[in-house]
Design a protein around this motif. Structure first.
Motif, short mmCIF file in Angstrom:
data_model
loop_
_atom_site.label_atom_id
_atom_site.label_comp_id
_atom_site.label_asym_id
_atom_site.label_seq_id
_atom_site.Cartn_x
_atom_site.Cartn_y
_atom_site.Cartn_z
N LEU A 22 0.84 -1.21 0.00
CA LEU A 22 0.00 0.00 0.00
C LEU A 22 0.88 1.26 0.00
N GLY A 23 2.00 1.20 0.72
CA GLY A 23 2.91 2.35 0.73
C GLY A 23 3.50 2.62 -0.63
N VAL A 24 3.91 1.57 -1.33
CA VAL A 24 4.46 1.74 -2.68
C VAL A 24 3.39 2.29 -3.61
N LEU A 25 2.16 1.79 -3.49
CA LEU A 25 1.06 2.30 -4.32
C LEU A 25 0.82 3.78 -4.04
N ALA A 26 0.84 4.16 -2.76
CA ALA A 26 0.66 5.58 -2.41
C ALA A 26 1.79 6.43 -2.97
N LEU A 27 3.02 5.88 -2.99
CA LEU A 27 4.15 6.62 -3.55
C LEU A 27 3.97 6.82 -5.05
N VAL A 28 3.53 5.78 -5.76
CA VAL A 28 3.31 5.88 -7.21
C VAL A 28 2.22 6.90 -7.51
N VAL A 29 1.13 6.87 -6.74
CA VAL A 29 0.04 7.84 -6.93
C VAL A 29 0.55 9.25 -6.67
N SER A 30 1.37 9.42 -5.63
CA SER A 30 1.91 10.74 -5.30
C SER A 30 2.80 11.26 -6.42
N VAL A 31 3.64 10.38 -6.99
CA VAL A 31 4.48 10.78 -8.12
C VAL A 31 3.60 11.20 -9.30
N SER A 32 2.54 10.44 -9.56
CA SER A 32 1.63 10.76 -10.67
C SER A 32 1.00 12.13 -10.49
N VAL A 33 0.54 12.42 -9.27
CA VAL A 33 -0.08 13.72 -8.99
C VAL A 33 0.95 14.83 -9.12
N ALA A 34 2.16 14.60 -8.57
CA ALA A 34 3.20 15.63 -8.62
C ALA A 34 3.59 15.98 -10.05
N VAL A 35 3.64 14.97 -10.92
CA VAL A 35 4.02 15.22 -12.32
C VAL A 35 2.86 15.85 -13.08
N SER A 36 1.64 15.50 -12.71
CA SER A 36 0.48 15.99 -13.44
C SER A 36 0.17 17.46 -13.14
N LEU A 37 0.31 17.85 -11.87
CA LEU A 37 -0.08 19.20 -11.47
C LEU A 37 1.02 20.21 -11.75
N GLY A 38 0.62 21.44 -12.01
CA GLY A 38 1.57 22.51 -12.25
C GLY A 38 0.91 23.65 -13.00
#
Length: 348
Positions: A22-38
């Motif tokens: 679950l932690g790895v999944l949360a990390l992947v989701v966080s990376v996705s959000v960080a790259v998407s937003l701006g």
């Protein structure tokens, strides 16, 4: 009885694996959000499509613009990965220092290690020049962090500061001294370059590049693996030096090894992200709430939570004053300061 014990151990292992998953999944989701937003929003589907085409050209028919490709691949992915590496590294260092010092307030920032890394990096950026290429800044940052660690230990012995609270005070005093020296380097440096250095000292990930990521990754992987391989020794250190020694652990040498590894990780992370405080203080406490005090679980949990925390701190830093980037050190400092006060209010 033995069968029941085996079933209990199996459930524990299953729970740990599930939590890490679950932690790895949360990390992947966080990376996705960080790259998407701006300033320019890129849909998550396009983000992972761009990544897929970079890893396997022609895998997906592009439905995004070349501008999106440049933003995602050249700017945001390196920044997000650097945030995850720095957060994980600082959290690992904080958790390890808290074990070998038996001090819940131990943190590379409070103990002056980050200040030493900053001193070395500033020396390289403003005075010595990159005489070893890109390796110059991380090497001098490591030397500064290691020197700060030695200075803290020397002050601790000189002042007979044997208690946990006095160790933190020695670290804070050393940090002030080193930062005064760093400010002197800035004052004596080229005025045209000092603005960039001052902004860097506040913490930021905006200069992340693919070519730079190899350095924090090359340090974090072996050092993190060493710490996790010695998780049981860290468990013994939390009980006390005498108990650890009776278990056959060379206490003084092991503590020195952890301090040196902590200085190495912190120095390299500071070299590429600037001074980002309180991650090493906060994250291990959050991880303990979720996993307990066993370092075999605490270390990987701290690394994951540290990476996730710094990713979201960077997202906040980019969104609060958009399109301008707020230094990420402001976000972590504010959050960490509040957390520090709450931690002090807790009854021992």
């Amino acid at each position: 009885m033995a069968a029941g014990t085996q079933r209990s151990a199996s459930r524990t292992r299953s729970g740990v694996v599930l939590s890490l998953g679950l932690g790895v999944l949360a990390l992947v989701v966080s990376v996705s959000v960080a790259v998407s937003l701006g300033a320019v929003h890129v849909p998550a589907g396009a983000v992972w499509g761009i990544l897929g085409n970079r890893l396997a050209p022609g895998l997906i028919d592009p439905f995004w613009s070349k501008g999106h490709t440049a933003i995602v691949w050249d700017i945001r992915f390196p920044r997000a990965l650097l945030a995850a590496l720095v957060g994980a590294g600082l959290a690992l260092v904080g958790a390890s220092l808290q074990a070998v010092t038996r001090n819940p307030l131990a943190d590379p920032h409070l103990l002056g290690i980050s200040a030493g890394g900053a001193f070395g990096a500033i020396l390289a950026l403003l005075h010595t020049g990159l005489f070893l290429g890109l390796l110059t800044v991380p090497l001098l940052a490591f030397a500064g962090a290691l020197g700060a660690t030695a200075l803290v230990l020397a002050v601790t012995r000189l002042a007979a500061a044997t208690s946990a609270d006095r160790l933190v005070l020695a670290g804070v005093a050393t940090s002030f001294i080193i930062m005064a020296a760093a400010n002197l380097l800035i004052f004596l440096g080229d005025p045209r370059a000092t603005h960039t250095v001052v902004f860097w000292m506040l913490g930021g990930l905006g200069l992340a590049q693919w070519g730079h990521l190899i350095y924090p990754l090359a340090i974090l992987l072996p050092c993190g693996a060493w710490l996790m391989a010695h998780a049981r020794d860290l468990n013994a250190m939390t009980i006390g030096d005498e108990t650890a020694a009776t278990l056959g652990l060379p206490v003084a040498r092991f503590r020195l090894q952890v301090f040196v590894l902590g200085a190495l990780i912190t120095g390299v992370m500071v070299a590429f992200s600037g001074m980002i405080g309180f991650v090493g203080l906060m994250v291990p406490h959050i991880a303990r709430r979720l996993t307990g005090g066993d370092y075999t679980r605490l270390l990987p949990a701290s690394a994951l939570i540290g990476g996730i925390f710094l990713l979201w701190a960077d997202i906040a830093a980019r969104r609060i004053m958009a399109p301008e980037d707020m230094p990420i050190g402001i976000i972590t400092g504010l959050t960490g300061g509040i957390f520090f006060v709450v931690l002090l209010r807790r009854k021992p």
